[in-house]
Design a protein around this motif. Structure first.
Motif, PDB file in Angstrom:
ATOM      1  N   TYR A  79      46.653  15.916 -24.772  1.00  0.00           N
ATOM      2  CA  TYR A  79      47.990  15.709 -25.315  1.00  0.00           C
ATOM      3  C   TYR A  79      48.965  15.347 -24.192  1.00  0.00           C
ATOM      4  N   VAL A  80      49.978  14.582 -24.581  1.00  0.00           N
ATOM      5  CA  VAL A  80      51.077  14.184 -23.701  1.00  0.00           C
ATOM      6  C   VAL A  80      52.215  15.170 -23.923  1.00  0.00           C
ATOM      7  N   LEU A  81      52.899  15.564 -22.859  1.00  0.00           N
ATOM      8  CA  LEU A  81      53.926  16.602 -22.950  1.00  0.00           C
ATOM      9  C   LEU A  81      55.276  16.090 -22.458  1.00  0.00           C
ATOM     10  N   LEU A  82      56.326  16.438 -23.207  1.00  0.00           N
ATOM     11  CA  LEU A  82      57.709  16.253 -22.773  1.00  0.00           C
ATOM     12  C   LEU A  82      58.443  17.548 -23.037  1.00  0.00           C
ATOM     13  N   VAL A  83      59.140  18.064 -22.027  1.00  0.00           N
ATOM     14  CA  VAL A  83      59.914  19.302 -22.153  1.00  0.00           C
ATOM     15  C   VAL A  83      61.374  18.993 -21.847  1.00  0.00           C
ATOM     16  N   GLY A  84      62.267  19.371 -22.743  1.00  0.00           N
ATOM     17  CA  GLY A  84      63.689  19.149 -22.492  1.00  0.00           C
ATOM     18  C   GLY A  84      64.493  19.286 -23.768  1.00  0.00           C
ATOM     19  N   ARG A  85      65.789  19.482 -23.609  1.00  0.00           N
ATOM     20  CA  ARG A  85      66.655  19.583 -24.774  1.00  0.00           C
ATOM     21  C   ARG A  85      66.651  18.277 -25.567  1.00  0.00           C
ATOM     22  N   LEU A  86      66.900  18.386 -26.870  1.00  0.00           N
ATOM     23  CA  LEU A  86      66.945  17.210 -27.730  1.00  0.00           C
ATOM     24  C   LEU A  86      68.328  16.575 -27.631  1.00  0.00           C
ATOM     25  N   VAL A  87      68.524  15.836 -26.542  1.00  0.00           N
ATOM     26  CA  VAL A  87      69.785  15.134 -26.291  1.00  0.00           C
ATOM     27  C   VAL A  87      69.468  13.680 -25.936  1.00  0.00           C
ATOM     28  N   PRO A  88      70.390  12.757 -26.184  1.00  0.00           N
ATOM     29  CA  PRO A  88      70.081  11.322 -26.057  1.00  0.00           C
ATOM     30  C   PRO A  88      69.572  10.902 -24.692  1.00  0.00           C
ATOM     31  N   GLU A  89      70.089  11.510 -23.601  1.00  0.00           N
ATOM     32  CA  GLU A  89      69.682  11.041 -22.274  1.00  0.00           C
ATOM     33  C   GLU A  89      68.220  11.353 -21.953  1.00  0.00           C
ATOM     34  N   LYS A  90      67.566  12.189 -22.751  1.00  0.00           N
ATOM     35  CA  LYS A  90      66.130  12.447 -22.549  1.00  0.00           C
ATOM     36  C   LYS A  90      65.264  11.329 -23.125  1.00  0.00           C
ATOM     37  N   ARG A  91      65.813  10.503 -23.978  1.00  0.00           N
ATOM     38  CA  ARG A  91      65.167   9.285 -24.495  1.00  0.00           C
ATOM     39  C   ARG A  91      63.791   9.581 -25.103  1.00  0.00           C
ATOM     40  N   HIS A  92      63.776  10.528 -26.014  1.00  0.00           N
ATOM     41  CA  HIS A  92      62.539  10.887 -26.701  1.00  0.00           C
ATOM     42  C   HIS A  92      61.937   9.702 -27.464  1.00  0.00           C
ATOM     43  N   HIS A  93      62.801   8.872 -28.025  1.00  0.00           N
ATOM     44  CA  HIS A  93      62.303   7.762 -28.852  1.00  0.00           C
ATOM     45  C   HIS A  93      61.529   6.734 -28.035  1.00  0.00           C
ATOM     46  N   ASP A  94      61.893   6.577 -26.759  1.00  0.00           N
ATOM     47  CA  ASP A  94      61.102   5.691 -25.886  1.00  0.00           C
ATOM     48  C   ASP A  94      59.660   6.192 -25.806  1.00  0.00           C
ATOM     49  N   LEU A  95      59.513   7.496 -25.613  1.00  0.00           N
ATOM     50  CA  LEU A  95      58.174   8.060 -25.466  1.00  0.00           C
ATOM     51  C   LEU A  95      57.403   8.020 -26.784  1.00  0.00           C
ATOM     52  N   ILE A  96      58.073   8.311 -27.884  1.00  0.00           N
ATOM     53  CA  ILE A  96      57.391   8.263 -29.188  1.00  0.00           C
ATOM     54  C   ILE A  96      56.875   6.859 -29.452  1.00  0.00           C
ATOM     55  N   ALA A  97      57.711   5.833 -29.177  1.00  0.00           N
ATOM     56  CA  ALA A  97      57.292   4.440 -29.398  1.00  0.00           C
ATOM     57  C   ALA A  97      56.136   4.065 -28.481  1.00  0.00           C
ATOM     58  N   ALA A  98      56.216   4.445 -27.209  1.00  0.00           N
ATOM     59  CA  ALA A  98      55.146   4.110 -26.260  1.00  0.00           C
ATOM     60  C   ALA A  98      53.849   4.828 -26.613  1.00  0.00           C
ATOM     61  N   PHE A  99      53.964   6.076 -27.051  1.00  0.00           N
ATOM     62  CA  PHE A  99      52.765   6.826 -27.428  1.00  0.00           C
ATOM     63  C   PHE A  99      52.063   6.160 -28.609  1.00  0.00           C
ATOM     64  N   GLN A 100      52.833   5.711 -29.569  1.00  0.00           N
ATOM     65  CA  GLN A 100      52.222   5.028 -30.718  1.00  0.00           C
ATOM     66  C   GLN A 100      51.556   3.718 -30.297  1.00  0.00           C
ATOM     67  N   LYS A 101      52.182   2.988 -29.391  1.00  0.00           N
ATOM     68  CA  LYS A 101      51.604   1.721 -28.930  1.00  0.00           C
ATOM     69  C   LYS A 101      50.364   1.950 -28.068  1.00  0.00           C
ATOM     70  N   ALA A 102      50.351   3.042 -27.303  1.00  0.00           N
ATOM     71  CA  ALA A 102      49.216   3.308 -26.423  1.00  0.00           C
ATOM     72  C   ALA A 102      47.948   3.603 -27.213  1.00  0.00           C
ATOM     73  N   ALA A 103      48.088   4.180 -28.409  1.00  0.00           N
ATOM     74  CA  ALA A 103      46.951   4.436 -29.304  1.00  0.00           C
ATOM     75  C   ALA A 103      45.809   5.142 -28.570  1.00  0.00           C
ATOM     76  N   LEU A 104      46.122   6.293 -27.974  1.00  0.00           N
ATOM     77  CA  LEU A 104      45.110   7.060 -27.246  1.00  0.00           C
ATOM     78  C   LEU A 104      44.264   7.843 -28.254  1.00  0.00           C
ATOM     79  N   PRO A 105      42.991   7.531 -28.376  1.00  0.00           N
ATOM     80  CA  PRO A 105      42.175   8.131 -29.443  1.00  0.00           C
ATOM     81  C   PRO A 105      42.044   9.651 -29.305  1.00  0.00           C
ATOM     82  N   GLY A 106      42.416  10.348 -30.378  1.00  0.00           N
ATOM     83  CA  GLY A 106      42.285  11.800 -30.397  1.00  0.00           C
ATOM     84  C   GLY A 106      43.384  12.550 -29.674  1.00  0.00           C
ATOM     85  N   TRP A 107      44.372  11.843 -29.132  1.00  0.00           N
ATOM     86  CA  TRP A 107      45.455  12.486 -28.390  1.00  0.00           C
ATOM     87  C   TRP A 107      46.659  12.747 -29.302  1.00  0.00           C
ATOM     88  N   LYS A 108      47.505  13.695 -28.869  1.00  0.00           N
ATOM     89  CA  LYS A 108      48.762  13.969 -29.558  1.00  0.00           C
ATOM     90  C   LYS A 108      49.904  14.003 -28.541  1.00  0.00           C
TER      91      LYS A 108
END
Length: 403
Positions: free
Chosen positions: A206-235
């Protein structure tokens, strides 16, 4: 018997177990300052401060590991919470007359002139240019810039948690500062995996991100990249919450619900958080703003690959286990995720632990912080006190080696 150096901390929500970089900084550093002979009081926001029944190791609501807490009221409005609490905290400190009032952050530093006017000796730690955070509007950013200007120019001494902040203080405010970075505790071996499994996460996958849910953490960048990476069996595991739930935090939670391989755990502390770090395959920090990220240091200490945006604060941590990508470039982040499947080499893990041990060791940072206090309080006599602290630390380290 000499009177101990009395210090009050101001500008934080509370601790232990309260999310936030300044809060983690205080949780680790304040008990060490107490061990070095300081009388430490943390002026905290009452509604955040954990109660004793939530932390069995805490002997009362007002003390923890040698640190005394002074919980004060603060408003719930996010734009007023910090500044009103800091104003009340300065008045409290003025009544108690500590040797040092240590203000944390450029927002709370807006009250540095008032503290000086009331006859207090003031140290300000600059944790980062908060006016760069995406959540603030034009007026709030002007107030934060004013807080930075007043804090840097009115304090008796300034601490910068990174070289870029130190350089900015010198160039923009013509003031010297002492660089004392955030630190991290080296983890123990053989950490359990109950926490990851509780969230349906397989250790090492699994891929990990730790931090408050605030815009400067840019969670959506990571969610989009994770979906594009398509790592089999990973979360993807997103650890953290929002102090003030808003449209952004709701959007992150909605995005997680839309993707079965994305898990939002909420806030985790203590052993559960350490387990999440220990068994992650890779840690990602896609932020647009940081001071000196403790979460990155914690990930490095566990010997896992780290991917981080190329902002100056992230580049300050120079480690072979860290790979940088252009801020906001989802395609580049996607490729980094694919490459990170190979993990770290034994040499990289050893180098990472040595980096933490030599540059980000909390006891060393506590000693340097006391030296700043001593310089403000005692001036020329500070050198004598610093020598005593060095001797105390050397004795402690010798005892640790013998044990």
């Amino acid at each position: 018997m000499k009177k101990p150096l009395s210090v009050m901390w101001l500008g934080l929500r509370g601790f232990p177990g309260v999310q936030g970089g300044v809060e983690s900084h205080a949780q680790h550093l304040c008990p060490l300052l107490a061990q070095l002979g300081c009388e430490v009081t943390a002026i905290v926001r009452a509604r955040y401060q954990p109660r004793a029944d939530a932390h069995p190791s805490q002997p009362s609501d007002l003390t923890w590991q040698g640190v005394r807490f002074a919980p004060l009221w603060s408003p719930r409005a996010s734009g007023l919470e910090a500044i009103v609490h800091t104003f009340l905290g300065v008045l409290y400190a003025a009544a108690r007359r500590p040797d040092i009032l240590h203000i944390h952050g450029i927002g709370p530093a807006l009250m540095a002139p008032l503290a000086r006017l009331l006859g207090l000796r003031v140290v300000v730690t600059h944790h980062g240019p908060d006016y760069e955070r995406q959540k603030w509007g034009p007026f709030a950013r002007k107030v934060l810039r004013l807080g930075e200007r007043l804090g840097m120019r009115c304090a008796h001494a300034r601490i910068a948690i990174s070289r870029p902040i130190h350089d900015a203080v010198r160039s923009q405010h013509a003031r010297a500062s002492t660089i004392i970075p955030n630190g991290v505790v080296l983890p123990e071996d053989n950490i359990g995996a109950d926490a990851p499994r509780r969230f349906g996460l397989e250790p090492g996958r699994y891929v990990l991100l730790v931090g408050r849910l605030v815009p400067e953490k840019r969670h959506h960048d990571l969610i989009a990249a994770f979906q594009k990476a398509a790592l089999p069996g990973w979360k993807l595991a997103i650890v953290g919450g929002a102090d003030h739930p808003d449209a952004y935090s709701a959007s992150v939670q909605d995005a997680a619900r839309d993707h079965k391989d994305v898990v939002c755990t909420g806030v985790l502390i203590g052993e559960a958080l350490m387990q999440m770090y220990a068994h992650a395959a890779v840690f990602v920090l896609p932020s647009s703003h940081e001071g000196l990220p403790i979460v990155m240091l914690e990930a490095i200490s566990h010997g896992i690959p780290v991917i981080a945006s190329d902002i100056a604060a992230n580049r300050e941590v120079q480690c072979e286990a860290v790979r940088h990508y252009p801020l906001g470039d989802v395609d580049a982040l996607t490729q980094c995720l694919r490459d990170a499947q190979a993990g770290c080499s034994d040499a990289q893990r050893a180098a990472a632990k040595n980096l933490i041990r030599t540059r980000y060791h909390w006891p060393d940072l506590a000693r340097r912080t006391v030296a700043v206090y001593a310089q403000v309080r005692f001036g020329e006599r500070a050198a004598v006190l610093a020598s005593s602290i060095d001797a105390l630390q050397a004795s402690s380290q010798a005892g640790e080696r013998q044990s």
